[in-house]
Design a protein around this motif. Structure first.
Motif, PDB file in Angstrom:
ATOM      1  N   TYR A  11      44.516  39.279  39.041  1.00 20.02           N
ATOM      2  CA  TYR A  11      44.125  40.622  39.508  1.00 20.02           C
ATOM      3  C   TYR A  11      45.345  41.380  40.036  1.00 20.02           C
ATOM      4  CZ  TYR A  11      42.698  43.889  43.203  1.00 20.02           C
ATOM      5  OH  TYR A  11      42.584  44.983  44.033  1.00 20.02           O
ATOM      6  N   THR A  70      49.693  50.305  44.646  1.00 22.30           N
ATOM      7  CA  THR A  70      49.026  49.009  44.497  1.00 22.30           C
ATOM      8  C   THR A  70      48.997  48.312  45.855  1.00 22.30           C
ATOM      9  OG1 THR A  70      51.122  47.975  43.847  1.00 22.30           O
ATOM     10  CG2 THR A  70      49.677  48.734  42.076  1.00 22.30           C
ATOM     11  N   ALA A  80      49.107  50.281  37.005  1.00 20.67           N
ATOM     12  CA  ALA A  80      49.841  51.302  37.750  1.00 20.67           C
ATOM     13  C   ALA A  80      51.098  51.733  37.001  1.00 20.67           C
ATOM     14  CB  ALA A  80      50.197  50.778  39.135  1.00 20.67           C
ATOM     15  N   THR A 130      54.367  50.039  45.871  1.00 18.69           N
ATOM     16  CA  THR A 130      53.713  48.731  45.848  1.00 18.69           C
ATOM     17  C   THR A 130      53.565  48.142  47.240  1.00 18.69           C
ATOM     18  OG1 THR A 130      55.820  47.593  45.454  1.00 18.69           O
ATOM     19  CG2 THR A 130      54.521  48.218  43.522  1.00 18.69           C
ATOM     20  N   VAL A 158      40.160  48.198  39.281  1.00 20.32           N
ATOM     21  CA  VAL A 158      40.508  46.908  38.688  1.00 20.32           C
ATOM     22  C   VAL A 158      39.661  45.873  39.416  1.00 20.32           C
ATOM     23  CG1 VAL A 158      42.329  45.240  38.206  1.00 20.32           C
ATOM     24  CG2 VAL A 158      42.874  47.680  38.286  1.00 20.32           C
ATOM     25  N   VAL A 182      45.382  51.619  42.969  1.00 19.46           N
ATOM     26  CA  VAL A 182      45.015  50.838  41.787  1.00 19.46           C
ATOM     27  C   VAL A 182      44.531  49.484  42.292  1.00 19.46           C
ATOM     28  CG1 VAL A 182      45.773  50.009  39.528  1.00 19.46           C
ATOM     29  CG2 VAL A 182      46.821  52.068  40.519  1.00 19.46           C
ATOM     30  N   CYS A 183      43.214  49.304  42.326  1.00 16.33           N
ATOM     31  CA  CYS A 183      42.651  48.145  43.008  1.00 16.33           C
ATOM     32  C   CYS A 183      41.141  48.080  42.779  1.00 16.33           C
ATOM     33  CB  CYS A 183      42.924  48.234  44.510  1.00 16.33           C
ATOM     34  SG  CYS A 183      42.236  49.725  45.266  1.00 16.33           S
ATOM     35  N   ASP A 184      40.507  47.106  43.410  1.00 13.08           N
ATOM     36  CA  ASP A 184      39.054  46.975  43.357  1.00 13.08           C
ATOM     37  C   ASP A 184      38.437  47.854  44.442  1.00 13.08           C
ATOM     38  OD1 ASP A 184      36.361  46.115  43.676  1.00 13.08           O
ATOM     39  OD2 ASP A 184      36.863  44.164  42.813  1.00 13.08           O
ATOM     40  N   CYS A 229      40.290  55.495  43.783  1.00 12.38           N
ATOM     41  CA  CYS A 229      40.698  54.208  43.224  1.00 12.38           C
ATOM     42  C   CYS A 229      40.641  54.231  41.709  1.00 12.38           C
ATOM     43  CB  CYS A 229      39.799  53.077  43.732  1.00 12.38           C
ATOM     44  SG  CYS A 229      39.895  52.769  45.497  1.00 12.38           S
ATOM     45  N   ASP A 259      47.428  42.490  37.195  1.00 16.25           N
ATOM     46  CA  ASP A 259      46.744  43.542  36.432  1.00 16.25           C
ATOM     47  C   ASP A 259      46.874  44.898  37.119  1.00 16.25           C
ATOM     48  OD1 ASP A 259      45.976  41.850  34.394  1.00 16.25           O
ATOM     49  OD2 ASP A 259      43.938  41.547  35.157  1.00 16.25           O
ATOM     50  N   THR A 260      46.799  44.917  38.451  1.00 13.90           N
ATOM     51  CA  THR A 260      46.968  46.201  39.148  1.00 13.90           C
ATOM     52  C   THR A 260      48.363  46.764  38.902  1.00 13.90           C
ATOM     53  OG1 THR A 260      47.696  45.207  41.256  1.00 13.90           O
ATOM     54  CG2 THR A 260      45.316  45.541  40.951  1.00 13.90           C
TER      55      THR A 260
END
Length: 326
Positions: A93, A10, A101, A115, A75, A37-39, A72, A96-97
């Motif tokens: 956000y 993350t 994860a 992280t 999210v 785990v991200c946009d 990716c 949420d990641t």
């Protein structure tokens, strides 16, 4: 499946250096097997901004045939993130990641969680009580107690209390807290670090470990009995040891970890000796979690000068722990 453990990473606060160092990790260490785990659009924007030749794609899309790729688990951001400028709108956000994860790791689709740095203040200002990754992950995992441990070359420091105001620390040093911290630390050093019989050095709370009760009663009344109960069960724990002498090199060669009573008792020494090489590890979770030893660095976010060294060290530690746990 890759021969290497797969990691879920993350990036953390989208306005900080987290997205950049994740991109640099993909570029500089293609040997790692990880999913961010991200946009993905955030990562594409940062890759363009820093002229980083990394192909960003969602996990169900093909990677680049040549060059660096970053997969990716998507999210979406609540709003576009500007480097160096925090927004409460994206606090959800960030959380949420972490949730996604953790689900990835707990269902076995990743071997460990790594992280990036978050900003506690902006998450709290958005209306979610948040004292740190350690406590948040414990809540997600449904465990009552976890242990924050930082590890650097030649030194590991586990904490009985973590992110508390100093005036609240003494009340939080309870027999249960000390004993459980010792037991969790010893267990995870065995199970996840491969140390057959961990040696623990437990610090006192007060100057000179209470000076025989003249500088506080906690050391003799609370910490010593907790150590003795652990020793009765075969745990090699010693103390309470005065914190001002505990970090002398001869003492450190005789232990595998130091158990400190509070955050700023043990971590300044570790960060002085190993800043940039230290890894934050959460013990006591039903999964492996490591993290960088630095913050979001908003002052340099967007300048393209962030160093991914700490993130790589955290990823390498997670790989090693996952391999030891197999």
């Amino acid at each position: 499946m890759s021969a290497r453990p797969c990691l879920a990473v993350t990036p953390g606060e989208p306005a900080g250096i987290g997205p950049e160092i994740v991109l640099r990790l993909a570029l500089e260490h293609p040997e790692l097997d990880f999913i961010a785990v991200c946009d993905p659009e955030l990562m594409r924007e940062r890759a363009r901004a820093f002229d980083l030749p990394v192909h960003v794609h969602e996990e169900n899309e093909p990677a680049a045939k040549t060059g660096a790729s970053l997969a990716c688990l998507a999210v979406p951001l609540a709003e576009p993130a500007e480097a160096g400028r925090l927004s409460p709108a994206n606090a959800g956000y960030v959380l949420d990641t972490l949730r996604l994860a953790v689900e990835r790791v707990r269902t076995g689709r990743a071997s460990a969680l790594v992280t990036g740095p978050v900003n506690k203040a902006i998450i709290n200002s958005a209306g979610t009580p948040f004292s740190g990754h350690t406590e948040f992950l414990a809540g997600l995992a449904g465990v009552d107690r976890v242990v924050m441990m930082l590890a650097a070359p030649g030194l590991r420091v586990a904490l009985v209390t973590t992110h508390l105001p100093l005036r609240d620390v003494a009340d939080a040093i309870t027999p249960v807290a000390v004993e459980e911290t010792i037991r969790i630390t010893a267990r995870d050093l065995r199970n996840r670090f491969g140390i057959r019989k961990p040696r623990l050095q437990v610090l006192g709370l007060n100057p000179h470990a209470g000076e025989g009760g003249h500088l506080g009663s906690e050391d003799e009344a609370i910490i010593l009995p907790a150590i003795e109960r652990c020793r009765a069960d075969g745990i090699d724990a010693h103390g309470p040891i005065p914190a001002d002498t505990a970090f002398n090199p001869p003492r450190l060669t005789e232990c595998d970890a130091v158990v400190a009573m509070y955050h700023d008792q043990g971590l300044p020494v570790l960060k002085h000796s190993g800043f940039g090489e230290a890894v934050n590890i959460t013990l006591g979770l039903p999964f492996i979690r490591t993290s960088v030893d630095h913050g979001t660095a908003l002052d340099i976010a967007g300048r393209g000068i962030a160093d991914a060294g700490s993130l790589y060290t955290a990823a390498a530690m997670a790989e090693s722990m996952a391999a030891a746990a197999r």
